[in-house]
Design a protein around this motif. Sequence first.
Motif, PDB file in Angstrom:
ATOM      1  N   PRO A   1       0.835  -1.212   0.000  1.00 43.54           N
ATOM      2  CA  PRO A   1       0.000   0.000   0.000  1.00 43.54           C
ATOM      3  C   PRO A   1       0.868   1.258   0.000  1.00 43.54           C
ATOM      4  CG  PRO A   1       0.078  -0.923   2.198  1.00 43.54           C
ATOM      5  CD  PRO A   1       0.832  -1.885   1.318  1.00 43.54           C
ATOM      6  N   TYR A   2       1.431   1.588  -1.169  1.00 41.78           N
ATOM      7  CA  TYR A   2       2.430   2.646  -1.266  1.00 41.78           C
ATOM      8  C   TYR A   2       1.947   3.977  -0.706  1.00 41.78           C
ATOM      9  CZ  TYR A   2       4.728  -0.721  -4.331  1.00 41.78           C
ATOM     10  OH  TYR A   2       5.310  -1.853  -4.837  1.00 41.78           O
ATOM     11  N   ASP A   3       0.673   4.311  -0.906  1.00 44.08           N
ATOM     12  CA  ASP A   3       0.168   5.599  -0.451  1.00 44.08           C
ATOM     13  C   ASP A   3       0.189   5.727   1.068  1.00 44.08           C
ATOM     14  OD1 ASP A   3      -0.271   6.293  -3.064  1.00 44.08           O
ATOM     15  OD2 ASP A   3      -2.422   5.830  -3.049  1.00 44.08           O
ATOM     16  N   ALA A   4       0.190   4.603   1.766  1.00 47.09           N
ATOM     17  CA  ALA A   4       0.160   4.630   3.230  1.00 47.09           C
ATOM     18  C   ALA A   4       1.561   4.606   3.849  1.00 47.09           C
ATOM     19  CB  ALA A   4      -0.650   3.448   3.760  1.00 47.09           C
ATOM     20  N   ILE A   5       2.581   4.405   3.042  1.00 43.68           N
ATOM     21  CA  ILE A   5       3.952   4.228   3.555  1.00 43.68           C
ATOM     22  C   ILE A   5       4.698   5.556   3.505  1.00 43.68           C
ATOM     23  CG2 ILE A   5       6.127   3.005   3.271  1.00 43.68           C
ATOM     24  CD1 ILE A   5       4.502   0.772   1.870  1.00 43.68           C
ATOM     25  N   GLU A   6       5.148   6.031   4.649  1.00 45.16           N
ATOM     26  CA  GLU A   6       5.916   7.265   4.739  1.00 45.16           C
ATOM     27  C   GLU A   6       7.414   6.956   4.648  1.00 45.16           C
ATOM     28  OE1 GLU A   6       7.184  10.536   4.410  1.00 45.16           O
ATOM     29  OE2 GLU A   6       5.070  10.747   5.003  1.00 45.16           O
ATOM     30  N   VAL A   7       8.056   7.495   3.638  1.00 47.17           N
ATOM     31  CA  VAL A   7       9.487   7.269   3.452  1.00 47.17           C
ATOM     32  C   VAL A   7      10.279   8.551   3.679  1.00 47.17           C
ATOM     33  CG1 VAL A   7      11.301   6.603   1.817  1.00 47.17           C
ATOM     34  CG2 VAL A   7       9.133   5.353   1.844  1.00 47.17           C
ATOM     35  N   GLU A   8       9.879   9.617   3.026  1.00 46.61           N
ATOM     36  CA  GLU A   8      10.674  10.840   2.996  1.00 46.61           C
ATOM     37  C   GLU A   8      10.905  11.431   4.381  1.00 46.61           C
ATOM     38  OE1 GLU A   8      13.170  13.468   1.347  1.00 46.61           O
ATOM     39  OE2 GLU A   8      12.174  11.813   0.296  1.00 46.61           O
ATOM     40  N   HIS A   9       9.897  11.379   5.248  1.00 42.36           N
ATOM     41  CA  HIS A   9      10.005  12.014   6.554  1.00 42.36           C
ATOM     42  C   HIS A   9      10.268  11.012   7.681  1.00 42.36           C
ATOM     43  CE1 HIS A   9       7.651  14.957   4.120  1.00 42.36           C
ATOM     44  NE2 HIS A   9       8.531  15.773   4.675  1.00 42.36           N
ATOM     45  N   ALA A  10      10.625   9.802   7.323  1.00 42.48           N
ATOM     46  CA  ALA A  10      10.973   8.808   8.336  1.00 42.48           C
ATOM     47  C   ALA A  10      12.357   9.110   8.903  1.00 42.48           C
ATOM     48  CB  ALA A  10      10.941   7.409   7.724  1.00 42.48           C
ATOM     49  N   SER A  11      12.726   8.414   9.970  1.00 46.90           N
ATOM     50  CA  SER A  11      14.071   8.565  10.524  1.00 46.90           C
ATOM     51  C   SER A  11      15.089   8.125   9.482  1.00 46.90           C
ATOM     52  CB  SER A  11      14.217   7.710  11.780  1.00 46.90           C
ATOM     53  OG  SER A  11      14.218   6.333  11.440  1.00 46.90           O
ATOM     54  N   PRO A  12      16.367   8.579   9.599  1.00 48.18           N
ATOM     55  CA  PRO A  12      17.367   8.203   8.576  1.00 48.18           C
ATOM     56  C   PRO A  12      17.466   6.706   8.358  1.00 48.18           C
ATOM     57  CG  PRO A  12      18.237   9.947   9.978  1.00 48.18           C
ATOM     58  CD  PRO A  12      16.921   9.528  10.585  1.00 48.18           C
ATOM     59  N   TYR A  13      17.452   5.909   9.451  1.00 41.82           N
ATOM     60  CA  TYR A  13      17.563   4.459   9.297  1.00 41.82           C
ATOM     61  C   TYR A  13      16.333   3.904   8.594  1.00 41.82           C
ATOM     62  CZ  TYR A  13      17.956  -0.484  10.451  1.00 41.82           C
ATOM     63  OH  TYR A  13      18.021  -1.859  10.373  1.00 41.82           O
ATOM     64  N   ASP A  14      15.130   4.307   9.082  1.00 42.49           N
ATOM     65  CA  ASP A  14      13.902   3.810   8.467  1.00 42.49           C
ATOM     66  C   ASP A  14      13.776   4.272   7.021  1.00 42.49           C
ATOM     67  OD1 ASP A  14      13.091   2.429  10.706  1.00 42.49           O
ATOM     68  OD2 ASP A  14      11.900   4.083  11.512  1.00 42.49           O
ATOM     69  N   ARG A  15      14.210   5.493   6.743  1.00 40.55           N
ATOM     70  CA  ARG A  15      14.121   6.012   5.378  1.00 40.55           C
ATOM     71  C   ARG A  15      14.927   5.158   4.416  1.00 40.55           C
ATOM     72  NH1 ARG A  15      14.888  10.977   6.532  1.00 40.55           N
ATOM     73  NH2 ARG A  15      17.142  11.104   6.188  1.00 40.55           N
ATOM     74  N   GLN A  16      16.120   4.775   4.841  1.00 44.56           N
ATOM     75  CA  GLN A  16      16.959   3.946   3.961  1.00 44.56           C
ATOM     76  C   GLN A  16      16.362   2.558   3.786  1.00 44.56           C
ATOM     77  OE1 GLN A  16      19.296   1.272   4.770  1.00 44.56           O
ATOM     78  NE2 GLN A  16      20.539   1.311   2.930  1.00 44.56           N
ATOM     79  N   GLN A  17      15.928   1.943   4.902  1.00 45.52           N
ATOM     80  CA  GLN A  17      15.372   0.596   4.850  1.00 45.52           C
ATOM     81  C   GLN A  17      14.077   0.564   4.043  1.00 45.52           C
ATOM     82  OE1 GLN A  17      16.493  -2.495   6.721  1.00 45.52           O
ATOM     83  NE2 GLN A  17      18.330  -1.310   6.329  1.00 45.52           N
ATOM     84  N   ARG A  18      13.155   1.468   4.371  1.00 43.40           N
ATOM     85  CA  ARG A  18      11.877   1.499   3.667  1.00 43.40           C
ATOM     86  C   ARG A  18      12.057   1.865   2.202  1.00 43.40           C
ATOM     87  NH1 ARG A  18       8.217   4.920   7.999  1.00 43.40           N
ATOM     88  NH2 ARG A  18       8.516   3.470   9.737  1.00 43.40           N
ATOM     89  N   GLY A  19      12.934   2.850   1.962  1.00 43.87           N
ATOM     90  CA  GLY A  19      13.152   3.267   0.574  1.00 43.87           C
ATOM     91  C   GLY A  19      13.642   2.129  -0.289  1.00 43.87           C
ATOM     92  N   ASN A  20      14.566   1.328   0.265  1.00 40.14           N
ATOM     93  CA  ASN A  20      15.069   0.167  -0.477  1.00 40.14           C
ATOM     94  C   ASN A  20      13.958  -0.828  -0.776  1.00 40.14           C
ATOM     95  OD1 ASN A  20      17.860   0.074  -1.239  1.00 40.14           O
ATOM     96  ND2 ASN A  20      18.405   0.138   0.921  1.00 40.14           N
ATOM     97  N   LEU A  21      13.170  -1.164   0.254  1.00 37.58           N
ATOM     98  CA  LEU A  21      12.092  -2.138   0.080  1.00 37.58           C
ATOM     99  C   LEU A  21      11.051  -1.649  -0.925  1.00 37.58           C
ATOM    100  CD1 LEU A  21      11.434  -3.303   3.754  1.00 37.58           C
ATOM    101  CD2 LEU A  21      12.129  -4.769   1.870  1.00 37.58           C
ATOM    102  N   VAL A  22      10.638  -0.400  -0.763  1.00 32.42           N
ATOM    103  CA  VAL A  22       9.587   0.142  -1.625  1.00 32.42           C
ATOM    104  C   VAL A  22      10.066   0.253  -3.067  1.00 32.42           C
ATOM    105  CG1 VAL A  22       8.269   2.240  -2.117  1.00 32.42           C
ATOM    106  CG2 VAL A  22       8.354   1.336   0.206  1.00 32.42           C
ATOM    107  N   GLN A  23      11.293   0.752  -3.263  1.00 35.24           N
ATOM    108  CA  GLN A  23      11.771   0.931  -4.632  1.00 35.24           C
ATOM    109  C   GLN A  23      11.929  -0.401  -5.352  1.00 35.24           C
ATOM    110  OE1 GLN A  23      12.169   4.078  -6.027  1.00 35.24           O
ATOM    111  NE2 GLN A  23      12.101   2.761  -7.838  1.00 35.24           N
ATOM    112  N   GLU A  24      12.458  -1.406  -4.654  1.00 34.55           N
ATOM    113  CA  GLU A  24      12.603  -2.715  -5.295  1.00 34.55           C
ATOM    114  C   GLU A  24      11.237  -3.312  -5.605  1.00 34.55           C
ATOM    115  OE1 GLU A  24      15.217  -6.739  -4.601  1.00 34.55           O
ATOM    116  OE2 GLU A  24      13.968  -6.055  -2.943  1.00 34.55           O
ATOM    117  N   ALA A  25      10.288  -3.167  -4.692  1.00 33.06           N
ATOM    118  CA  ALA A  25       8.949  -3.704  -4.935  1.00 33.06           C
ATOM    119  C   ALA A  25       8.303  -3.044  -6.153  1.00 33.06           C
ATOM    120  CB  ALA A  25       8.082  -3.503  -3.697  1.00 33.06           C
ATOM    121  N   LYS A  26       8.500  -1.742  -6.299  1.00 37.64           N
ATOM    122  CA  LYS A  26       7.958  -1.037  -7.462  1.00 37.64           C
ATOM    123  C   LYS A  26       8.672  -1.463  -8.745  1.00 37.64           C
ATOM    124  CE  LYS A  26       6.314   3.206  -5.225  1.00 37.64           C
ATOM    125  NZ  LYS A  26       6.505   4.676  -5.104  1.00 37.64           N
ATOM    126  N   ASP A  27      10.011  -1.513  -8.692  1.00 43.75           N
ATOM    127  CA  ASP A  27      10.784  -1.860  -9.888  1.00 43.75           C
ATOM    128  C   ASP A  27      10.434  -3.244 -10.404  1.00 43.75           C
ATOM    129  OD1 ASP A  27      12.036   0.575  -9.703  1.00 43.75           O
ATOM    130  OD2 ASP A  27      13.913  -0.204  -8.879  1.00 43.75           O
TER     131      ASP A  27
END
Length: 441
Positions: free
Chosen positions: A322-348
């Motif tokens: 549920p991409y619209d519900a997932i906050e990446v940009e304003h997450a903590s630095p660690y969460d931003r990196q982890q979530r960003g990786n997961l979300v981007q790979e899932a989209k790609d």
Amino acid sequence: MPEKRPVRLVFNLTPSGIHDAAWKAQDDAATLSTNIDQLVENARIAEAGKLDAIFMPDSFGGLSADDPPRRPWRSLDPTVVFSAIAVATENIGLIATINSVYGAPFQVARDIASLDHLSRGRAGWNVITSQNAAALDVLGLDTVHERDAKYERAEEFVTIVHQLWDSLPQEAVVADAGAHRYVDVARTRPVEFEGRHFRAKGIHSVPPFEDNKPVIVQAGASEQSKQFGARWADALFTKHRTIASGQKFTADVGRYAEGAGRSSDDVLLLPGLLPIVGSTEEEARQIKRDLDEQLDFDHLREALAEKLGIGAGQLRDDRPLPYDAIEVEHASPYDRQQRGNLVQEAKDKDLTTRQVLLNNFLAGHRVVVGAPEQVADDLEAWVDARAADGFAFNVESNPRGIRSIVDGLVPELRRRGRFRTEYEGTTFRANLGIGAGSRAR
């Protein structure tokens, strides 16, 4: 034609393998966390394949009664394990993980220097800065250091360790019987360090092994971590699931290294990877399917929701995240990196939630499944794109996983001219092709 860059390979020495279900089909499962014979055997297999190094993750913290382990855990002290492996191997590097936020710099300097002597120049230190509630509880501490303070402590800690390693050069040990003098104090370099968090004064008790200095490895994704690694590390363990992410990380570290007076080539980038290698693609996929069928999907779903910062009820196995519900940009630095990786790979890759659950998200490292040729293609693509210099291999299960690397993938990389046929030297530094004097001060 430009020379092909070698692919560096480091092996994560785990008791059973990285897959959460790997232990369920193994003999003597209850002793896997402490089975030194199996750990030594896996190390020997890795050395037979001429891999650069093996490493052992570690963290402070006892077992939790509220959330007990679901698989064999990291139990034994890495430096003690590597002391046994050092005498059972001859060439492979040995990277022990030790925290640089807690403890005493002298003890770390002594432990790693001792391992360097036992292994004849093959020791490495994986510097970590992790803090967690279990560690604080078992250490009897209350303070959680903010990110800046944490890296300030780590900076002082590593500085003292290096000064201690330099304080007793080999030429100071004169063993002059006629003068009744074993150490020439005039040739030593006593440490006098006074920082905000640590202080040290004196001379180390362990001289270097033949003027060698242990290899420094560091892991992390924040800007402070990249800057710290660019100043101190010879290699960085990273987590990237896309080439673009790896390229950006490589460029950032290179820029920071040059700012610290080093070359961008002084720091090797080794993202984590779970390669499942079979003689054919179908065999590899079947190996993964057999393990995946034994997973606890309810637990995985809850863990994924926590990583994404959403409720488990928002996940549907047969639908995309549920991409619209997932906050990446304003997450903590660690969460931003982890979530960003997961979300981007899932989209790609247009993955469903179930496919994400089966994609090693808990460890954070991407998965490559296939025959040796297919896995080698993937590795080459990353190295040639300057997204990696090599990889920190996790394997799905031991010893099958490391044997598949050594018997299948390594010969394919050699056929392509991307991996050594013999070790280049006798020390870890020599085999990595790095000098002892490149680190910033």
